[in-house]
Design a protein around this motif. Sequence first.
Motif, PDB file in Angstrom:
ATOM      1  N   GLU A  72     -23.390  18.310  -7.082  1.00 15.35           N
ATOM      2  CA  GLU A  72     -22.080  18.747  -6.607  1.00 15.35           C
ATOM      3  C   GLU A  72     -21.951  20.266  -6.621  1.00 15.35           C
ATOM      4  O   GLU A  72     -22.378  20.933  -7.557  1.00 15.35           O
ATOM      5  CB  GLU A  72     -20.973  18.152  -7.478  1.00 15.35           C
ATOM      6  CG  GLU A  72     -19.577  18.577  -7.051  1.00 15.35           C
ATOM      7  CD  GLU A  72     -18.486  18.066  -7.968  1.00 15.35           C
ATOM      8  OE1 GLU A  72     -17.305  18.378  -7.711  1.00 15.35           O
ATOM      9  OE2 GLU A  72     -18.816  17.350  -8.943  1.00 15.35           O
ATOM     10  N   VAL A  73     -21.375  20.795  -5.553  1.00 19.01           N
ATOM     11  CA  VAL A  73     -20.958  22.194  -5.516  1.00 19.01           C
ATOM     12  C   VAL A  73     -19.503  22.233  -5.075  1.00 19.01           C
ATOM     13  O   VAL A  73     -19.004  21.299  -4.448  1.00 19.01           O
ATOM     14  CB  VAL A  73     -21.819  23.044  -4.551  1.00 19.01           C
ATOM     15  CG1 VAL A  73     -23.264  23.109  -5.013  1.00 19.01           C
ATOM     16  CG2 VAL A  73     -21.732  22.520  -3.123  1.00 19.01           C
ATOM     17  N   ARG A  74     -18.829  23.311  -5.426  1.00 20.32           N
ATOM     18  CA  ARG A  74     -17.457  23.542  -4.971  1.00 20.32           C
ATOM     19  C   ARG A  74     -17.444  24.779  -4.081  1.00 20.32           C
ATOM     20  O   ARG A  74     -18.394  25.566  -4.061  1.00 20.32           O
ATOM     21  CB  ARG A  74     -16.521  23.752  -6.162  1.00 20.32           C
ATOM     22  CG  ARG A  74     -16.491  22.621  -7.175  1.00 20.32           C
ATOM     23  CD  ARG A  74     -15.388  22.881  -8.210  1.00 20.32           C
ATOM     24  NE  ARG A  74     -15.469  24.228  -8.775  1.00 20.32           N
ATOM     25  CZ  ARG A  74     -16.179  24.551  -9.853  1.00 20.32           C
ATOM     26  NH1 ARG A  74     -16.880  23.620 -10.491  1.00 20.32           N
ATOM     27  NH2 ARG A  74     -16.186  25.798 -10.292  1.00 20.32           N
ATOM     28  N   SER A  75     -16.342  24.974  -3.393  1.00 19.62           N
ATOM     29  CA  SER A  75     -16.246  26.147  -2.513  1.00 19.62           C
ATOM     30  C   SER A  75     -16.381  27.453  -3.284  1.00 19.62           C
ATOM     31  O   SER A  75     -16.863  28.452  -2.742  1.00 19.62           O
ATOM     32  CB  SER A  75     -14.905  26.122  -1.757  1.00 19.62           C
ATOM     33  OG  SER A  75     -14.845  25.035  -0.867  1.00 19.62           O
ATOM     34  N   ASP A  76     -15.968  27.460  -4.559  1.00 18.88           N
ATOM     35  CA  ASP A  76     -15.987  28.708  -5.313  1.00 18.88           C
ATOM     36  C   ASP A  76     -17.236  28.899  -6.164  1.00 18.88           C
ATOM     37  O   ASP A  76     -17.322  29.869  -6.916  1.00 18.88           O
ATOM     38  CB  ASP A  76     -14.739  28.815  -6.198  1.00 18.88           C
ATOM     39  CG  ASP A  76     -14.593  27.644  -7.164  1.00 18.88           C
ATOM     40  OD1 ASP A  76     -15.498  26.782  -7.214  1.00 18.88           O
ATOM     41  OD2 ASP A  76     -13.562  27.581  -7.862  1.00 18.88           O
ATOM     42  N   ASP A  77     -18.239  27.994  -6.066  1.00 24.82           N
ATOM     43  CA  ASP A  77     -19.451  28.210  -6.873  1.00 24.82           C
ATOM     44  C   ASP A  77     -20.749  28.028  -6.082  1.00 24.82           C
ATOM     45  O   ASP A  77     -21.838  27.948  -6.652  1.00 24.82           O
ATOM     46  CB  ASP A  77     -19.461  27.310  -8.115  1.00 24.82           C
ATOM     47  CG  ASP A  77     -19.613  25.828  -7.814  1.00 24.82           C
ATOM     48  OD1 ASP A  77     -19.829  25.459  -6.639  1.00 24.82           O
ATOM     49  OD2 ASP A  77     -19.511  25.022  -8.764  1.00 24.82           O
ATOM     50  N   ARG A  78     -20.662  27.973  -4.760  1.00 16.32           N
ATOM     51  CA  ARG A  78     -21.854  27.732  -3.951  1.00 16.32           C
ATOM     52  C   ARG A  78     -22.877  28.857  -4.095  1.00 16.32           C
ATOM     53  O   ARG A  78     -24.079  28.604  -4.291  1.00 16.32           O
ATOM     54  CB  ARG A  78     -21.456  27.548  -2.475  1.00 16.32           C
ATOM     55  CG  ARG A  78     -20.695  26.264  -2.229  1.00 16.32           C
ATOM     56  CD  ARG A  78     -20.149  26.149  -0.813  1.00 16.32           C
ATOM     57  NE  ARG A  78     -19.083  27.089  -0.532  1.00 16.32           N
ATOM     58  CZ  ARG A  78     -18.180  26.921   0.416  1.00 16.32           C
ATOM     59  NH1 ARG A  78     -18.203  25.833   1.182  1.00 16.32           N
ATOM     60  NH2 ARG A  78     -17.233  27.818   0.617  1.00 16.32           N
ATOM     61  N   GLU A  79     -22.410  30.103  -4.016  1.00 19.47           N
ATOM     62  CA  GLU A  79     -23.337  31.236  -4.127  1.00 19.47           C
ATOM     63  C   GLU A  79     -23.976  31.285  -5.516  1.00 19.47           C
ATOM     64  O   GLU A  79     -25.190  31.530  -5.647  1.00 19.47           O
ATOM     65  CB  GLU A  79     -22.614  32.558  -3.859  1.00 19.47           C
ATOM     66  CG  GLU A  79     -22.136  32.748  -2.427  1.00 19.47           C
ATOM     67  CD  GLU A  79     -20.780  32.131  -2.150  1.00 19.47           C
ATOM     68  OE1 GLU A  79     -20.320  32.215  -1.002  1.00 19.47           O
ATOM     69  OE2 GLU A  79     -20.187  31.539  -3.074  1.00 19.47           O
ATOM     70  N   ARG A  80     -23.185  31.037  -6.536  1.00 15.21           N
ATOM     71  CA  ARG A  80     -23.709  31.094  -7.904  1.00 15.21           C
ATOM     72  C   ARG A  80     -24.770  30.023  -8.145  1.00 15.21           C
ATOM     73  O   ARG A  80     -25.800  30.285  -8.780  1.00 15.21           O
ATOM     74  CB  ARG A  80     -22.558  30.936  -8.901  1.00 15.21           C
ATOM     75  CG  ARG A  80     -23.014  30.924 -10.361  1.00 15.21           C
ATOM     76  CD  ARG A  80     -21.834  30.882 -11.323  1.00 15.21           C
ATOM     77  NE  ARG A  80     -21.016  29.710 -11.163  1.00 15.21           N
ATOM     78  CZ  ARG A  80     -21.335  28.501 -11.665  1.00 15.21           C
ATOM     79  NH1 ARG A  80     -22.453  28.348 -12.344  1.00 15.21           N
ATOM     80  NH2 ARG A  80     -20.522  27.484 -11.491  1.00 15.21           N
ATOM     81  N   LYS A  81     -24.551  28.845  -7.626  1.00 15.48           N
ATOM     82  CA  LYS A  81     -25.515  27.773  -7.855  1.00 15.48           C
ATOM     83  C   LYS A  81     -26.796  27.970  -7.058  1.00 15.48           C
ATOM     84  O   LYS A  81     -27.878  27.573  -7.503  1.00 15.48           O
ATOM     85  CB  LYS A  81     -24.878  26.419  -7.546  1.00 15.48           C
ATOM     86  CG  LYS A  81     -23.842  26.028  -8.597  1.00 15.48           C
ATOM     87  CD  LYS A  81     -23.470  24.573  -8.558  1.00 15.48           C
ATOM     88  CE  LYS A  81     -22.606  24.207  -9.757  1.00 15.48           C
ATOM     89  NZ  LYS A  81     -22.251  22.774  -9.795  1.00 15.48           N
ATOM     90  N   LEU A  82     -26.699  28.606  -5.901  1.00 13.85           N
ATOM     91  CA  LEU A  82     -27.920  28.952  -5.165  1.00 13.85           C
ATOM     92  C   LEU A  82     -28.710  30.025  -5.903  1.00 13.85           C
ATOM     93  O   LEU A  82     -29.916  29.881  -6.119  1.00 13.85           O
ATOM     94  CB  LEU A  82     -27.566  29.451  -3.761  1.00 13.85           C
ATOM     95  CG  LEU A  82     -27.482  28.428  -2.640  1.00 13.85           C
ATOM     96  CD1 LEU A  82     -26.961  29.088  -1.372  1.00 13.85           C
ATOM     97  CD2 LEU A  82     -28.836  27.776  -2.381  1.00 13.85           C
ATOM     98  N   ALA A  83     -28.028  31.095  -6.286  1.00 15.84           N
ATOM     99  CA  ALA A  83     -28.700  32.206  -6.969  1.00 15.84           C
ATOM    100  C   ALA A  83     -29.299  31.763  -8.298  1.00 15.84           C
ATOM    101  O   ALA A  83     -30.376  32.232  -8.700  1.00 15.84           O
ATOM    102  CB  ALA A  83     -27.726  33.359  -7.186  1.00 15.84           C
ATOM    103  N   GLY A  84     -28.627  30.850  -8.985  1.00 15.88           N
ATOM    104  CA  GLY A  84     -29.105  30.372 -10.274  1.00 15.88           C
ATOM    105  C   GLY A  84     -30.131  29.261 -10.173  1.00 15.88           C
ATOM    106  O   GLY A  84     -30.554  28.721 -11.200  1.00 15.88           O
ATOM    107  N   ARG A  85     -30.502  28.895  -8.951  1.00 13.68           N
ATOM    108  CA  ARG A  85     -31.508  27.854  -8.697  1.00 13.68           C
ATOM    109  C   ARG A  85     -31.089  26.478  -9.205  1.00 13.68           C
ATOM    110  O   ARG A  85     -31.927  25.626  -9.496  1.00 13.68           O
ATOM    111  CB  ARG A  85     -32.881  28.255  -9.260  1.00 13.68           C
ATOM    112  CG  ARG A  85     -33.446  29.505  -8.604  1.00 13.68           C
ATOM    113  CD  ARG A  85     -34.846  29.862  -9.077  1.00 13.68           C
ATOM    114  NE  ARG A  85     -35.354  31.014  -8.336  1.00 13.68           N
ATOM    115  CZ  ARG A  85     -36.003  30.957  -7.182  1.00 13.68           C
ATOM    116  NH1 ARG A  85     -36.256  29.776  -6.649  1.00 13.68           N
ATOM    117  NH2 ARG A  85     -36.413  32.045  -6.571  1.00 13.68           N
ATOM    118  N   ASP A  86     -29.794  26.257  -9.314  1.00  6.86           N
ATOM    119  CA  ASP A  86     -29.299  24.910  -9.604  1.00  6.86           C
ATOM    120  C   ASP A  86     -29.498  24.013  -8.379  1.00  6.86           C
ATOM    121  O   ASP A  86     -29.673  22.794  -8.513  1.00  6.86           O
ATOM    122  CB  ASP A  86     -27.821  24.945  -9.978  1.00  6.86           C
ATOM    123  CG  ASP A  86     -27.574  25.665 -11.289  1.00  6.86           C
ATOM    124  OD1 ASP A  86     -28.326  25.432 -12.235  1.00  6.86           O
ATOM    125  OD2 ASP A  86     -26.631  26.477 -11.351  1.00  6.86           O
TER     126      ASP A  86
END
Length: 261
Positions: A72-86
């Motif tokens: 799951e991703v949300r609109s406000d954490d998509r960039e963070r989860k990509l950068a963090g390799r989640d």
Amino acid sequence: MRAVLAVLLSVVLVGCSAAKASVSGDDLIVVGVKADQPGLGFREGGVFRGFEVDVGTYIARQIGASRVEFREVRSDDRERKLAGRDVDLVLASYSITPDRAKLVTFGGPYYVAHQDIMVRRGDSRIRSVRDLAGRRMCQASGSVSTDRVVKGLSIPASLVPGSSYSDCVAKLRGGVVDAVSTGDLVLAGFAARDLEIVNAPFTDERYGVGLRKGDVDGCEAVNRALTTMYQDGTAGELLRKWFGKSGITLVEEVPQFEGCS
């Protein structure tokens, strides 16, 4: 001689590192999708379903993955989860914008949605985007859709914050807001007996595949996969499967890609 070997070894290691920097060819690809947007990305009984889930599976298989997982991703954490390799790819009603393109590399778009408006069924006060002036409109956290109305078109709507589009729809049902405005594919998934889409589109939302910034090889592989998806008829089949009964106009031609950079 040792110095030469050391240089050669470093070149090999750098080359391996560069190769691993791209998602293309990975055996396991983790795709970030929404969990609360019916039709696009929805988690039910622990299983993700929806158009973006199916498209994510298709892309991952086409670019070499034998295993595909969803998170799951949300609109406000998509960039963070990509950068963090989640996650390795994001398909989550992720509109391509210049500001976002500074943070991630976008493949696609895989679909060009059209921003529209959802209201409570029978509410005749809002029939076009101009009618949002003075009305309470929900602003989903991390979304840019309301900016297109208030800033882009200078329409003085009264914004009410929501944590997500599912929260915004709940607020619409509860009378907390008068309207929800975003891409028609998102709205189509929420349409029901008590809610209706005005069917007055006023701008485009280019939904892109988010990749880690700089993954040009991965982006190009994604674009090849999307081209094949439209050419072999899969895109049309999936659009009709998830949105065929919604009443919105579906576009089954391959979109014009942004280009990878």
